[in-house]
Design a protein around this motif. Structure first.
Motif, PDB file in Angstrom:
ATOM      1  N   HIS A 143      -9.498  22.824 -31.009  1.00  0.00           N
ATOM      2  CA  HIS A 143     -10.010  23.258 -32.311  1.00  0.00           C
ATOM      3  C   HIS A 143      -9.847  22.223 -33.410  1.00  0.00           C
ATOM      4  CE1 HIS A 143      -8.934  27.305 -30.337  1.00  0.00           C
ATOM      5  NE2 HIS A 143     -10.220  27.050 -30.144  1.00  0.00           N
ATOM      6  N   MET A 144      -9.514  20.984 -33.033  1.00  0.00           N
ATOM      7  CA  MET A 144      -9.493  19.871 -33.980  1.00  0.00           C
ATOM      8  C   MET A 144      -8.541  20.164 -35.141  1.00  0.00           C
ATOM      9  SD  MET A 144     -12.734  18.002 -35.839  1.00  0.00           S
ATOM     10  CE  MET A 144     -13.848  18.174 -34.452  1.00  0.00           C
ATOM     11  N   LEU A 145      -7.286  20.488 -34.824  1.00  0.00           N
ATOM     12  CA  LEU A 145      -6.319  20.897 -35.838  1.00  0.00           C
ATOM     13  C   LEU A 145      -5.056  20.041 -35.846  1.00  0.00           C
ATOM     14  CD1 LEU A 145      -6.731  24.746 -35.426  1.00  0.00           C
ATOM     15  CD2 LEU A 145      -7.288  23.423 -37.471  1.00  0.00           C
ATOM     16  N   TYR A 146      -5.036  18.949 -35.067  1.00  0.00           N
ATOM     17  CA  TYR A 146      -3.866  18.080 -35.011  1.00  0.00           C
ATOM     18  C   TYR A 146      -4.312  16.622 -35.054  1.00  0.00           C
ATOM     19  CZ  TYR A 146      -1.551  22.319 -33.386  1.00  0.00           C
ATOM     20  OH  TYR A 146      -1.072  23.593 -33.295  1.00  0.00           O
ATOM     21  N   PHE A 147      -3.406  15.763 -35.528  1.00  0.00           N
ATOM     22  CA  PHE A 147      -3.637  14.322 -35.474  1.00  0.00           C
ATOM     23  C   PHE A 147      -3.014  13.745 -34.216  1.00  0.00           C
ATOM     24  CE2 PHE A 147      -3.952  13.934 -40.343  1.00  0.00           C
ATOM     25  CZ  PHE A 147      -5.331  13.836 -40.288  1.00  0.00           C
ATOM     26  N   GLN A 148      -3.667  12.708 -33.678  1.00  0.00           N
ATOM     27  CA  GLN A 148      -3.130  11.954 -32.558  1.00  0.00           C
ATOM     28  C   GLN A 148      -3.235  10.459 -32.873  1.00  0.00           C
ATOM     29  OE1 GLN A 148      -5.949  13.930 -32.082  1.00  0.00           O
ATOM     30  NE2 GLN A 148      -4.984  15.803 -31.369  1.00  0.00           N
ATOM     31  N   GLN A 149      -2.275   9.676 -32.418  1.00  0.00           N
ATOM     32  CA  GLN A 149      -2.410   8.229 -32.480  1.00  0.00           C
ATOM     33  C   GLN A 149      -3.469   7.789 -31.459  1.00  0.00           C
ATOM     34  OE1 GLN A 149      -0.945   5.734 -34.405  1.00  0.00           O
ATOM     35  NE2 GLN A 149      -0.211   7.421 -35.697  1.00  0.00           N
ATOM     36  N   VAL A 150      -4.307   6.855 -31.879  1.00  0.00           N
ATOM     37  CA  VAL A 150      -5.372   6.363 -31.009  1.00  0.00           C
ATOM     38  C   VAL A 150      -4.822   5.242 -30.123  1.00  0.00           C
ATOM     39  CG1 VAL A 150      -7.670   5.327 -30.902  1.00  0.00           C
ATOM     40  CG2 VAL A 150      -7.115   6.964 -32.729  1.00  0.00           C
ATOM     41  N   ARG A 151      -4.969   5.390 -28.815  1.00  0.00           N
ATOM     42  CA  ARG A 151      -4.533   4.371 -27.860  1.00  0.00           C
ATOM     43  C   ARG A 151      -5.641   3.368 -27.542  1.00  0.00           C
ATOM     44  NH1 ARG A 151      -1.308   8.217 -23.463  1.00  0.00           N
ATOM     45  NH2 ARG A 151       0.712   8.225 -24.544  1.00  0.00           N
ATOM     46  N   ASN A 152      -6.853   3.840 -27.478  1.00  0.00           N
ATOM     47  CA  ASN A 152      -7.985   3.016 -27.088  1.00  0.00           C
ATOM     48  C   ASN A 152      -8.531   2.290 -28.325  1.00  0.00           C
ATOM     49  OD1 ASN A 152     -10.382   1.869 -26.234  1.00  0.00           O
ATOM     50  ND2 ASN A 152     -11.101   3.695 -25.150  1.00  0.00           N
ATOM     51  N   ARG A 153      -8.277   1.017 -28.417  1.00  0.00           N
ATOM     52  CA  ARG A 153      -8.674   0.252 -29.599  1.00  0.00           C
ATOM     53  C   ARG A 153     -10.184   0.057 -29.707  1.00  0.00           C
ATOM     54  NH1 ARG A 153      -4.019  -4.460 -30.345  1.00  0.00           N
ATOM     55  NH2 ARG A 153      -2.235  -3.025 -30.427  1.00  0.00           N
ATOM     56  N   ASP A 154     -10.906   0.404 -28.654  1.00  0.00           N
ATOM     57  CA  ASP A 154     -12.368   0.298 -28.719  1.00  0.00           C
ATOM     58  C   ASP A 154     -12.983   1.425 -29.553  1.00  0.00           C
ATOM     59  OD1 ASP A 154     -12.384  -1.946 -27.097  1.00  0.00           O
ATOM     60  OD2 ASP A 154     -12.607  -0.778 -25.255  1.00  0.00           O
ATOM     61  N   LEU A 155     -12.218   2.469 -29.832  1.00  0.00           N
ATOM     62  CA  LEU A 155     -12.753   3.639 -30.544  1.00  0.00           C
ATOM     63  C   LEU A 155     -12.635   3.445 -32.055  1.00  0.00           C
ATOM     64  CD1 LEU A 155     -11.231   6.462 -28.285  1.00  0.00           C
ATOM     65  CD2 LEU A 155     -13.452   5.319 -28.061  1.00  0.00           C
ATOM     66  N   ARG A 156     -13.267   2.406 -32.558  1.00  0.00           N
ATOM     67  CA  ARG A 156     -13.073   2.025 -33.963  1.00  0.00           C
ATOM     68  C   ARG A 156     -13.689   3.040 -34.931  1.00  0.00           C
ATOM     69  NH1 ARG A 156     -14.131  -2.724 -31.335  1.00  0.00           N
ATOM     70  NH2 ARG A 156     -16.324  -2.788 -31.978  1.00  0.00           N
ATOM     71  N   ALA A 157     -14.790   3.663 -34.550  1.00  0.00           N
ATOM     72  CA  ALA A 157     -15.472   4.566 -35.479  1.00  0.00           C
ATOM     73  C   ALA A 157     -14.677   5.839 -35.743  1.00  0.00           C
ATOM     74  CB  ALA A 157     -16.854   4.932 -34.944  1.00  0.00           C
ATOM     75  N   VAL A 158     -13.771   6.196 -34.823  1.00  0.00           N
ATOM     76  CA  VAL A 158     -13.010   7.433 -34.995  1.00  0.00           C
ATOM     77  C   VAL A 158     -11.542   7.179 -35.310  1.00  0.00           C
ATOM     78  CG1 VAL A 158     -14.573   8.773 -33.533  1.00  0.00           C
ATOM     79  CG2 VAL A 158     -12.567   7.651 -32.503  1.00  0.00           C
ATOM     80  N   THR A 159     -11.179   5.925 -35.503  1.00  0.00           N
ATOM     81  CA  THR A 159      -9.791   5.586 -35.812  1.00  0.00           C
ATOM     82  C   THR A 159      -9.634   5.440 -37.315  1.00  0.00           C
ATOM     83  OG1 THR A 159      -9.578   4.418 -33.707  1.00  0.00           O
ATOM     84  CG2 THR A 159      -7.913   3.971 -35.388  1.00  0.00           C
ATOM     85  N   HIS A 160      -8.782   6.288 -37.896  1.00  0.00           N
ATOM     86  CA  HIS A 160      -8.558   6.242 -39.338  1.00  0.00           C
ATOM     87  C   HIS A 160      -7.683   5.034 -39.669  1.00  0.00           C
ATOM     88  CE1 HIS A 160      -9.026   7.772 -43.244  1.00  0.00           C
ATOM     89  NE2 HIS A 160      -8.079   8.665 -43.292  1.00  0.00           N
ATOM     90  N   VAL A 161      -7.540   4.755 -40.945  1.00  0.00           N
ATOM     91  CA  VAL A 161      -6.846   3.555 -41.390  1.00  0.00           C
ATOM     92  C   VAL A 161      -5.395   3.510 -40.930  1.00  0.00           C
ATOM     93  CG1 VAL A 161      -6.187   4.564 -43.614  1.00  0.00           C
ATOM     94  CG2 VAL A 161      -6.446   2.083 -43.421  1.00  0.00           C
ATOM     95  N   ASP A 162      -4.793   4.680 -40.689  1.00  0.00           N
ATOM     96  CA  ASP A 162      -3.400   4.725 -40.234  1.00  0.00           C
ATOM     97  C   ASP A 162      -3.279   4.778 -38.715  1.00  0.00           C
ATOM     98  OD1 ASP A 162      -4.367   7.274 -39.853  1.00  0.00           O
ATOM     99  OD2 ASP A 162      -2.697   8.296 -40.846  1.00  0.00           O
ATOM    100  N   GLY A 163      -4.373   4.570 -38.007  1.00  0.00           N
ATOM    101  CA  GLY A 163      -4.333   4.532 -36.554  1.00  0.00           C
ATOM    102  C   GLY A 163      -4.415   5.885 -35.881  1.00  0.00           C
ATOM    103  N   THR A 164      -4.735   6.945 -36.642  1.00  0.00           N
ATOM    104  CA  THR A 164      -4.799   8.287 -36.081  1.00  0.00           C
ATOM    105  C   THR A 164      -6.236   8.766 -35.974  1.00  0.00           C
ATOM    106  OG1 THR A 164      -4.650   9.439 -38.218  1.00  0.00           O
ATOM    107  CG2 THR A 164      -2.580   8.861 -37.113  1.00  0.00           C
ATOM    108  N   ALA A 165      -6.415   9.865 -35.257  1.00  0.00           N
ATOM    109  CA  ALA A 165      -7.690  10.569 -35.181  1.00  0.00           C
ATOM    110  C   ALA A 165      -7.400  12.065 -35.073  1.00  0.00           C
ATOM    111  CB  ALA A 165      -8.503  10.101 -33.989  1.00  0.00           C
ATOM    112  N   ARG A 166      -8.403  12.848 -35.403  1.00  0.00           N
ATOM    113  CA  ARG A 166      -8.303  14.315 -35.320  1.00  0.00           C
ATOM    114  C   ARG A 166      -9.173  14.748 -34.153  1.00  0.00           C
ATOM    115  NH1 ARG A 166     -10.598  17.081 -40.525  1.00  0.00           N
ATOM    116  NH2 ARG A 166     -12.564  16.818 -39.409  1.00  0.00           N
ATOM    117  N   ALA A 167      -8.647  14.595 -32.954  1.00  0.00           N
ATOM    118  CA  ALA A 167      -9.455  14.758 -31.741  1.00  0.00           C
ATOM    119  C   ALA A 167      -9.624  16.229 -31.377  1.00  0.00           C
ATOM    120  CB  ALA A 167      -8.814  14.011 -30.583  1.00  0.00           C
TER     121      ALA A 167
END
Length: 524
Positions: free
Chosen positions: A429-453
């Protein structure tokens, strides 16, 4: 027994619960189908809901609300406040010539029973509950006998205090005392990523203490009353404001955390409701706090879930049952109103073809099945694109007419989530932040390295799961950009004419509805 529950005021909604099946049949939100965001319950919604019924409901239920006036009879139904059974009304009445039951609970109770009734824990398991929203900031407990106990108020108006800070810094905010913008909390959450946690300096502490020690914001404070602050109209892109935003946000959470650590010591699951439950940073911190055996946040944690909570409370009153089965795709189905589309090439829906189209850096407006309940697009009313380029994030924000600092969320195959994000298991339900491991996912990586997956499995949403699998075959990653499909300032698009017009006006190259994949000829 059929319970027909309505929520007045902003985020208006109507829900139907079948008590015999203990099931949420549907929840229809007033803003959906391109009505204004945060729309009140309206006649069109009432008529549409009535068309879905083949019998007269047994119970008409109204979520309590306030008229916002000085009238002696100000409350609607059971009013806004109250957590115990004194905040419940029910009696027999006549409706459209039929004998029915009337039920109303307070707005406060509607939040409690929404999160309890939709949570995955069996009835009778004690739970802690947190309701934090514009007005309320309280902890509760529901025991094995469905008795509600207040565990204390941490802070009045936490949501309004959060929203007010954004308005303070925004030179474009000119509303008078008593008015805030419902969309500002989400924007402040995005800005927090540009700041950093740490000890507050004197200016940060001064404004934080000034705002958080107040019980009321709306009734007693105007933006212009704070001309003395260095943050008054400082600008949303000022680094000093970004740092304050993060530390102010941390301070609000920390006050609730410290209270919970002292007073909520039995390790029960925590159920979260209210608009602050849309703050993914806070939800993640609750999940990682170690204070609770589990944490549950419904996808309609804000006021869009109040009609559901009132229906569940009514079910409890009449049947002693307080749990419902539900599906997040429980709003209205898509409407094909068959507009003229002379510049569209239409093909049978082939997800492999859509995946290849997306891999060419094209954008697709995607509609399948019924609308999501709650404010987040979860794969049925979504704008989709490839997640690999910074320029794609910027393009999506231009399409959405959003600020450039706003992040774009990813939608991901559940089975692959740990390859791309610091997360295991579902996050549907897109209600938590996660640190992004895959550095290729630039469009969904926020400035602090997180995403709301958001994660998707084959049972939850087979159509989206199939598309993600096809995109993985083409690109190696079962991840897409996913943002809500809506005109700026309105709820989700839900009919072909709006879908076509939106894509034409924004430059989106293709769209999907029912079993059709459509490509706008001028965009190829």
């Amino acid at each position: 027994m059929k319970i027909f529950a309505m929520k007045p005021g902003h985020d208006g909604a109507v829900a139907l619960v079948d008590t015999d099946a203990a099931r949420l049949e549907w929840s229809l939100e007033a803003e959906k189908d391109s009505f204004p965001r945060f729309e009140v319950f309206n006649p069109a919604q009432m008529v549409y809901a009535a068309e879905q019924l083949d019998v007269m409901p047994d119970v008409f239920a109204v979520s309590g609300w306030s008229k916002g006036s000085l009238a002696a009879n100000a409350p609607i139904g059971s009013g806004y406040y109250g957590w115990d059974r004194q905040a419940v009304q029910h009696h027999a009445m006549r409706m459209f010539g039929h004998d029915v039951q009337y039920f109303s609970n307070s707005h406060e109770r509607s939040h409690l029973w929404c999160s309890y009734g939709m949570s995955p824990f069996e009835q009778g398991r004690p739970c802690y509950l947190l309701v934090w929203e514009g007005a309320l900031g309280d902890f509760y407990q529901i025991d094995e006998h469905l008795q509600v106990t207040s565990l204390g108020r941490v802070m009045m108006t936490p949501g309004n205090k959060y929203s007010f800070l954004y308005a303070l810094a925004d030179p474009s905010f000119t509303l008078p005392k008593g008015k805030l913008r419902n969309e500002d909390p989400g924007k402040l959450m995005a800005l927090c990523a540009f700041g950093e946690s740490g000890e507050m300096d004197a200016d940060e502490r001064e404004v934080t203490d000034f705002l958080l020690k107040r019980d009321s914001i709306l009734a007693t404070l105007a933006k212009d009353d704070m001309r003395w602050s260095k943050y008054y109209n400082i600008g949303l892109d000022h680094p000093d404001f970004a740092r304050l935003a993060k530390r102010y946000s941390d301070e609000i959470f920390n006050r609730f955390y410290l209270y919970a650590k002292e007073h909520l010591t039995k390790g029960y699951p925590l159920l979260i409701s209210g608009g602050c439950g849309l703050n993914c940073d806070w939800n993640t911190m609750w999940r990682n706090s170690g204070l609770f055996s589990d944490v549950f946040v419904p996808p309609c944690t804000n006021d869009t879930g109040s009609a559901i909570g009132t229906a569940i409370d009514a079910m409890r009153a009449f049947t002693d049952k307080a749990k419902v089965s539900w599906d997040v795709y429980a709003d209205r189905p898509f409407v094909d109103d068959a507009p003229e589309m002379p510049d569209v090439d239409m093909f049978p829906l082939d997800r492999k073809e859509v995946a290849s189209f997306l891999a060419q850096q094209k954008v697709v407006a995607w509609t399948q099945g019924r609308c999501e309940i709650g404010p987040r697009a979860l794969g049925n009313r979504s704008i989709l694109s490839a997640p690999f380029e910074d320029a794609m994030r910027d393009r999506l924000n231009q399409i959405k007419k959003r600020e450039c600092f706003r992040p774009v969320a990813p939608i991901c195959l559940e089975e692959d989530v740990s390859q791309h994000f610091d997360w295991s298991g579902p996050s549907p339900h897109m209600l938590y932040f996660q640190q992004v491991r895959n550095r290729d996912l630039r469009a969904v990586t926020h400035v602090d390295g997180t995403a709301r997956a958001q994660t998707v499995n084959a049972t939850q949403n087979p159509s989206m799961h199939s598309l993600l699998q096809a995109f993985k075959q083409v690109t190696g990653a079962g991840v897409l950009c996913n943002t809500s499909l809506n005109f700026n300032g309105t709820g989700f698009i839900n009919r072909t004419s709006d879908l076509y017009q939106y894509c034409k006006s924004t430059g989106i190259e293709g769209f999907v509805y029912n079993d059709k994949f459509c490509v706008i000829r001028s965009a190829t």
